[in-house]
Design a protein around this motif. Sequence first.
Motif, PDB file in Angstrom:
ATOM      1  N   ILE A 146      75.313 -37.735  -1.193  1.00  0.00           N
ATOM      2  CA  ILE A 146      75.710 -36.110  -1.357  1.00  0.00           C
ATOM      3  C   ILE A 146      76.407 -35.682  -0.287  1.00  0.00           C
ATOM      4  CG2 ILE A 146      74.300 -34.081  -1.377  1.00  0.00           C
ATOM      5  CD1 ILE A 146      71.864 -35.295  -2.140  1.00  0.00           C
ATOM      6  N   HIS A 147      77.530 -35.393  -0.967  1.00  0.00           N
ATOM      7  CA  HIS A 147      78.684 -35.020  -0.025  1.00  0.00           C
ATOM      8  C   HIS A 147      78.897 -33.304  -0.109  1.00  0.00           C
ATOM      9  CE1 HIS A 147      82.524 -36.434   2.116  1.00  0.00           C
ATOM     10  NE2 HIS A 147      82.757 -35.135   2.003  1.00  0.00           N
ATOM     11  N   ALA A 148      78.858 -32.799   1.147  1.00  0.00           N
ATOM     12  CA  ALA A 148      78.985 -31.341   1.307  1.00  0.00           C
ATOM     13  C   ALA A 148      80.132 -31.158   1.414  1.00  0.00           C
ATOM     14  CB  ALA A 148      77.987 -30.731   2.111  1.00  0.00           C
ATOM     15  N   LEU A 149      80.959 -30.109   0.673  1.00  0.00           N
ATOM     16  CA  LEU A 149      82.291 -29.506   0.877  1.00  0.00           C
ATOM     17  C   LEU A 149      82.370 -28.123   1.194  1.00  0.00           C
ATOM     18  CD1 LEU A 149      85.472 -30.252   0.846  1.00  0.00           C
ATOM     19  CD2 LEU A 149      85.381 -29.493  -1.539  1.00  0.00           C
ATOM     20  N   VAL A 150      82.418 -27.895   2.626  1.00  0.00           N
ATOM     21  CA  VAL A 150      82.240 -26.242   2.940  1.00  0.00           C
ATOM     22  C   VAL A 150      83.609 -25.903   3.308  1.00  0.00           C
ATOM     23  CG1 VAL A 150      80.057 -26.796   3.752  1.00  0.00           C
ATOM     24  CG2 VAL A 150      81.683 -26.908   5.171  1.00  0.00           C
ATOM     25  N   GLY A 151      83.719 -24.497   3.500  1.00  0.00           N
ATOM     26  CA  GLY A 151      84.831 -23.874   3.962  1.00  0.00           C
ATOM     27  C   GLY A 151      84.840 -22.445   3.794  1.00  0.00           C
ATOM     28  N   GLU A 152      85.814 -21.665   4.306  1.00  0.00           N
ATOM     29  CA  GLU A 152      85.993 -20.252   3.990  1.00  0.00           C
ATOM     30  C   GLU A 152      86.221 -19.983   2.613  1.00  0.00           C
ATOM     31  OE1 GLU A 152      87.719 -18.073   7.812  1.00  0.00           O
ATOM     32  OE2 GLU A 152      89.005 -19.709   6.991  1.00  0.00           O
ATOM     33  N   ASN A 153      86.042 -18.682   2.120  1.00  0.00           N
ATOM     34  CA  ASN A 153      86.434 -18.301   0.783  1.00  0.00           C
ATOM     35  C   ASN A 153      87.849 -18.661   0.812  1.00  0.00           C
ATOM     36  OD1 ASN A 153      83.817 -15.925   1.397  1.00  0.00           O
ATOM     37  ND2 ASN A 153      83.867 -17.716  -0.199  1.00  0.00           N
TER      38      ASN A 153
ATOM     39  N   LEU B 220      79.624 -30.296  -7.838  1.00  0.00           N
ATOM     40  CA  LEU B 220      78.694 -28.869  -7.938  1.00  0.00           C
ATOM     41  C   LEU B 220      79.297 -28.016  -7.042  1.00  0.00           C
ATOM     42  CD1 LEU B 220      75.502 -30.936  -7.506  1.00  0.00           C
ATOM     43  CD2 LEU B 220      75.931 -29.634  -9.454  1.00  0.00           C
ATOM     44  N   ASP B 221      79.766 -26.790  -7.929  1.00  0.00           N
ATOM     45  CA  ASP B 221      80.786 -25.640  -7.060  1.00  0.00           C
ATOM     46  C   ASP B 221      79.797 -24.755  -6.842  1.00  0.00           C
ATOM     47  OD1 ASP B 221      82.391 -24.275  -6.020  1.00  0.00           O
ATOM     48  OD2 ASP B 221      83.908 -24.140  -7.422  1.00  0.00           O
ATOM     49  N   GLU B 222      79.186 -24.332  -5.994  1.00  0.00           N
ATOM     50  CA  GLU B 222      78.489 -23.527  -5.361  1.00  0.00           C
ATOM     51  C   GLU B 222      76.972 -23.410  -6.267  1.00  0.00           C
ATOM     52  OE1 GLU B 222      79.622 -19.654  -4.036  1.00  0.00           O
ATOM     53  OE2 GLU B 222      81.665 -20.541  -3.693  1.00  0.00           O
ATOM     54  N   PRO B 223      76.506 -24.330  -6.574  1.00  0.00           N
ATOM     55  CA  PRO B 223      75.249 -24.490  -7.384  1.00  0.00           C
ATOM     56  C   PRO B 223      74.179 -23.496  -7.276  1.00  0.00           C
ATOM     57  CG  PRO B 223      75.121 -26.318  -6.279  1.00  0.00           C
ATOM     58  CD  PRO B 223      76.186 -25.699  -5.765  1.00  0.00           C
TER      59      PRO B 223
ATOM     60  N   ILE C  34      78.920 -31.538  -3.311  1.00  0.00           N
ATOM     61  CA  ILE C  34      78.433 -30.039  -3.704  1.00  0.00           C
ATOM     62  C   ILE C  34      79.156 -29.199  -2.552  1.00  0.00           C
ATOM     63  CG2 ILE C  34      76.720 -30.616  -1.916  1.00  0.00           C
ATOM     64  CD1 ILE C  34      74.858 -28.677  -3.731  1.00  0.00           C
ATOM     65  N   VAL C  35      79.624 -28.091  -3.516  1.00  0.00           N
ATOM     66  CA  VAL C  35      80.341 -26.849  -2.561  1.00  0.00           C
ATOM     67  C   VAL C  35      79.400 -25.934  -2.237  1.00  0.00           C
ATOM     68  CG1 VAL C  35      82.242 -25.418  -2.480  1.00  0.00           C
ATOM     69  CG2 VAL C  35      82.463 -27.398  -3.748  1.00  0.00           C
ATOM     70  N   THR C  36      79.112 -25.630  -1.147  1.00  0.00           N
ATOM     71  CA  THR C  36      78.138 -24.483  -0.851  1.00  0.00           C
ATOM     72  C   THR C  36      78.434 -23.727   0.386  1.00  0.00           C
ATOM     73  OG1 THR C  36      75.714 -24.018  -0.631  1.00  0.00           O
ATOM     74  CG2 THR C  36      76.522 -26.167   0.473  1.00  0.00           C
ATOM     75  N   HIS C  37      77.868 -22.279   0.375  1.00  0.00           N
ATOM     76  CA  HIS C  37      78.172 -21.773   1.642  1.00  0.00           C
ATOM     77  C   HIS C  37      76.928 -21.700   2.477  1.00  0.00           C
ATOM     78  CE1 HIS C  37      82.197 -20.429   0.482  1.00  0.00           C
ATOM     79  NE2 HIS C  37      81.794 -20.165  -0.704  1.00  0.00           N
ATOM     80  N   LYS C  38      75.786 -22.164   2.060  1.00  0.00           N
ATOM     81  CA  LYS C  38      74.671 -22.258   2.613  1.00  0.00           C
ATOM     82  C   LYS C  38      74.438 -23.358   3.688  1.00  0.00           C
ATOM     83  CE  LYS C  38      72.796 -19.349  -1.182  1.00  0.00           C
ATOM     84  NZ  LYS C  38      71.639 -19.587  -2.118  1.00  0.00           N
TER      85      LYS C  38
END
Lengths: 321, 290, 479, 341
Positions: C41-48, C159-162, C190-194
């Motif tokens: 499970i790979h998280a992709l994070v970053g600013e808006n 998954l984009d901000e699921p 998974i793209v997330t801001h949390k």
Amino acid sequence: VGRHVHPRPGQLTLGMVTDVGGLGDKSFNDSAYNGLLRSRADLDAYIKVLQSKSAADYQPNLTVLSEARFNMIYAIGFLMGDDLQQVAHQFPQQNYAIIDDVVPAPNIISVTFKEEDGSFLAGALAAMVSKTKHVAFIGGMDIPLIRKFEAGYEAGVRQIDPSVKVDVKYAGSFDDVATGKELANLLFNGGADIIYTAAGKVGLGAIDAARTRPQGYYIIGVDNDQDAVAPGKVLTSMVKHVDIAVFDIAKGIQTGHPPHGHVVLGLKDRGISLTDFKYTRSAISSAQLQTLDTLRKAIIAGKITVPYTREALATWKPANL
Amino acid sequence: MSSAGGALIVTLLTLTLIKSTPIIYAALGGVISERSGVVNIGLEGMMIGGAFTAVLFSGMTGSPVIGIIAGIAAGALLGFILGFAATVFKVDQIVAGTGINLVAAGGAAYALTLIYNQPGASPQVSALGNNFWILVAIAFACAALLHGVLYFTPWGLRVRACGENPRAVHDAGLHPLRLRLYAVILSGALAGLGGAFLSIGEVNIYSDGMTAGRGFIALAAVIFGRWTPWGATGAAIFFGFFEALQYVLQGHISWLPADAMQALPYVAALFAIAGLVGKVRAPAADGIPY
Amino acid sequence: MEAREPLAPDAPALELRGIQKAYPGVVAVGGVDLDLRAGEIHALVGENGAGKSTLANVAFGAIKPDAGTVRAAGTVGLVHQHFQLVGRLSVWQNVMLGREPRRGWRIDARAGRERVRALARDNGLEIDPDAFVDELPIGVQQRVELLRELEREPAVLLLDEPTAALAPAEIDSFFKTITQLAARGTAIMIVTHKLHEVLAYSSRVSVMRHGKIVARFETASTSVDEIARAMVGGELPQVAQRSETAPAPRFSVRNLRAGTGSVALNGLNFEVRAGEIVGIAGVEGNGQTTLADAIAGVIPFEGEMQRPPHTGIIPQDRHREGLVLNWSIVDNTVLGRQRLPSARRGILVDRRSARADAEAIAQRFDVRAASLDVAAGTLSGGNQQKIVVGRSLLGDPEFVLAYQPTRGIDVGAAALVQSRLIEARNAGAAILLISFELDEILALADRVLVMYRGAIAGEFSGANIDRGRIGNLMAGSSV
Amino acid sequence: MSYLKRTLGGPAGAILLAFFLAAVAMLVAGVSPLDGFEALFIGSLGGRNQIAETLVQTTALLFPALGITLAFRAGLFNIGAEGQLVIGGLAAGALGAHFAPATPLAIFVLLAAGFVGGGIWGGIAGWLRAQFNANEIISTLMLNFVALAVANYLVSGPLKASNASGAETTPLPASSYLPTLIPDTRLSIAIVIAIGAAIVLRWLLKRTVFGYELRASGEAPDAARRNGVNMPRMTLLALTLSGAIAGLGGATIVTGVLHRFNTQLSPGYGYTAIAVALVGDLNPLWVCVAAFGFGILEAGGLAMQALADVPKDAIHVIEGLIILVLAARRYVATRAEAAPI
Ligand SMILES: Nc1ncnc2c1ncn2[C@@H]1O[C@H](COP(=O)(O)OP(=O)(O)OP(=O)(O)O)[C@@H](O)[C@H]1O
Ligand SMILES: Nc1ncnc2c1ncn2[C@@H]1O[C@H](COP(=O)(O)OP(=O)(O)OP(=O)(O)O)[C@@H](O)[C@H]1O
Ligand SMILES: [Mg+2]
Ligand SMILES: [Mg+2]
């Protein structure tokens, strides 16, 4: 495909502007066109027809032909009067003729027809031939011109036998052939056995309805000779000889003696006539033909004044001959 | 009196059926097209194409059945043109439909002159005659069939999805443009059949203007019927009924002029849509190129 | 439905090489390499606006990159940030679209329904297969999207901000599903801001910034702070402090009734005072949307409502309810305020002030856009949200209805948004905050109302605010 | 395919294709395409009178197209411009025939009558939509048929000029003719009014709060509703105004061209205007350009009959083909840009 043909020098040139019904209306535009074709054949005329899509087209079409200096320009239709008057005023040397309207101007020949007279004979014939004592009328649109046909027809019926029932329906269109058939079937099923149509192509549908019925159901055609469309099913056609009027005017131009002013064509000059029962002669007795002829003569002689509006019809009494 | 009343009702119902049939065909065509997301304002033109071609081929072969098939094919061809324009070129669908209407009406009118050398109306050709009742029945069969296809088959589901959200359809690995193209071709085929019904089903000629706006009425029936096959069929019958009614009543209500009578179906429709309070919602992606 | 041959664990499942994608005025993705391994499970994070959604779409194949290659070891599934569902089809039809079970020429509806029911059960997602999607709350629609992808058993699932729209309890079960899926060999990004989700569930984290991957961590050996710093390239902003205000009622409802069915409001009574943030806590689907709709005036209601003329509204669905996507940022700034004296000059829209307002929003909320004249629809999801929030707070509104105001916003920007809400409160605005994230409510609200089945089940304020008791009330158990 | 798309995409490509298809249509019609095109352009732009006639057609299309533009921008598919135009013309014709004061004020009154008449006709559809959520596509279409029936009834009966053989109103007194713009042509100041209307409409849509709300309701109804736009009121207003503009157009045909009303007033301007509005991208100024293009086709088409013997029906085919191709161009050209205005 070559460049278009121009009139030869000295050739008689005839122009025509149709109303929005256009060529193929199976009515006065087509009839006028037939007159032009005959002029081309018999008088070696150069002819040109411009069709109109709306009332706004009348004036440009008339102007174009006027600028090209045609020997005679025919305006076909009862809504072209005002436009013709203006154009004719601008081109005082140009000759014009208008069908179905009266425009008082020195360079305009107005031709109108006593449709009600022919319709009267159609009504009389229908009343005589009907076995069910029940006849009908199908109009295209409920406009003054068509009401002339309606009023004359009803008067004719009444002249023969006031107890004969006349059903009247309007299709609301001059093109909707299918509705013509449906209306005719509706009227036939309702007890009528003869239907007079004054509805352009809608009448073709009515004729088809008669075609698929047993002997004894008839349509009376209109404007052009429609007897051959369904031989034996079209009792007769109430022909309005726009073609003859058009041809006669052309011929008059050629011979230098064109008619002028307001020409009213009726039974007398055969501007209006019933066709001669080529396919339906057997359905009509000689006595009936005799009566028909008597009525025709009475109208010509002015002994019968045929009504041409519903108001006039309402108070109209059969003539005592 | 009661038997006369009975006869009147039979007359009215018969006429209603006949009047409705071409509108049913075209409206079913409208349903399938709009459910896929293509507004089909070209139904009128497709009816014209069908009506004319049916006469042409019936006249050439002497077989009205071949005429009917040719009419269907002509409608389908016009459907293909609209569909191709709407999908591949993403032409505004309303403009393309307007173009189809002009080309079909002008083309048929001109072909009359070109082929038969007589403007206005074709010569008489062999027609279905009394067999036209079969086509009336087939109209209802088509409604049932379309209902089945739309609601019970995978293809129907996909077409409906396409009219709502073509992107979702694409994401599901399907081809929304292809789905739309096929739907519009089918739409044209149905409208063409409606036109053929008019020309060689009911009568035996083609005449300019003989469709008399039925394609537009069909468009209204599609919406009126809430974009469903049975709904559209019902709406077509509604129009057919009021048309029939006005013809039957003409002359019986003397104080009403013929023009008022002729407006009856349209006025009735206005009242009916006003009465149908509630959500009438078009497919979400209807009319939007993808 | 035959099962896919699972990949061996750690086998490369997706390889992105040198991906570039530019839009007029912005480089959305500027040369990214990324590998996903089966089972991770790979998280992709970053600013808006960092380019996460663009990258995901490129990997999925929905966007053609300007340069770079994508290699996948099987099918790739994508759950969009903005869902792509067919509203008027049922849940099972959406899930099975394109793979419909058949019986003869017909769709086998029963089989489809059962398949979806089983799928939902196996993955711990509760759903009614026959519900129509457009009648479902956003959180449930999210489940449909997920189910649709699960059905396809992809080798790679993006998954984009699921979880942006999911309630906390749903998030747990969602991650249980995802973890199971990974265990079966699916590579998941998974793209997330949390960021706490990142820590709890991912194995690796990639951080994107300005279209590039700027950091990569093994989750086990990193922290929220470290990730956040990498994201924003510095320290996180502090959330503003609350100050004392003078309370005066600004917004109130008496006996408010609206809606039908399970989301009907049955006689709400409450008020929001000037200088106060009132939080509505509750599990989604207990009438919050109905309340918001009634306040916004889009559904009829009974009872009394006092709403000041200058109201700012942050709607739930920024796409459908918040923005005119084809319009520029400047034009969108006016929406909802078009009748206010501050936004118009007589009968005209004051375009100069609109531009100034847009500039102010862009500055105050750190909106990332090529220019203020680009269409709002081209902005990244988070930046769209910032516009909607910023607009609602313009010109000192008397009352603000904030429905999930930080949805889809990165941590840095979320702190900004929260600060702005508090600043507005400090300046005397009455704010009604509807959120499904209890943390957010606890962080912001002066007073908390718990909503359960269309009624207010409890009220807490000041020192009485008790997380445990609120949680219980939200779950429907009486105190 | 993409190559084909790109070639067709350029305006030059589109126009070339349109001309090519039209040429094929002319060949089929047995006319030399050279003659045909010459006639088309000579007939529409070849002289003062020709240009005037082209502008007369332009005007007749422009009013309904502007009305349609306004409604479409509000997300309302008003396909009833034809009926609104007829009712507007009827109102002006009826008033002009019977109650016209013989002052310049008369013109103003007649135009206002058309504006109000068309507005009422559009407003009916707006009211039905606002009050009962009745789909405006159906209602405007039905109202077209009703309008024609009403007009036909009135001019065949109560309003029929007593001395006319056809169904039409009494001609207007010359004092209530619209002043002509070019002497000895039929081009009246209606074209100026129409262009003025386009400019006002553009201003209204682009600058005013009303226009802002109207566009918002069209682009994103959910967002508009939630952000303070009173949708029923907007619907009513937009359709009323839309009908009023079309009705004004009808009144200018009566006062400027025909000088009386009859039911042959329009060859379907209200339907063609839908294509005009869309080809003009629903942007009032481009709609003016599109109307001019269609005006060339209408006026030039008429001349093609006279000068090149192209039959009327073949002209329809040519028009249809050009519309199809123009529409394709519109898509390719505008897709890259954001929304117009
Ligand atoms: N269709 C488009 N047209 C123009 N610019 C676009 C388009 N799509 C994305 N962009 C721009 O590309 C950049 C990256 O957007 P993207 O949606 O990938 O960001 P993101 O990282 O997903 O942000 P968020 O967290 O807010 O969802 C943004 O600046 C955005 O405005
Ligand atoms: N949503 C709103 N928020 C704040 N003020 C508003 C709102 N709507 C209208 N107003 C105010 O109401 C006043 C009336 O504005 P306007 O004339 O534009 O409204 P209207 O509805 O068009 O009025 P009318 O119904 O009289 O035509 C203005 O002062 C405006 O600021
Ligand atoms: Mg994103
Ligand atoms: Mg106002």
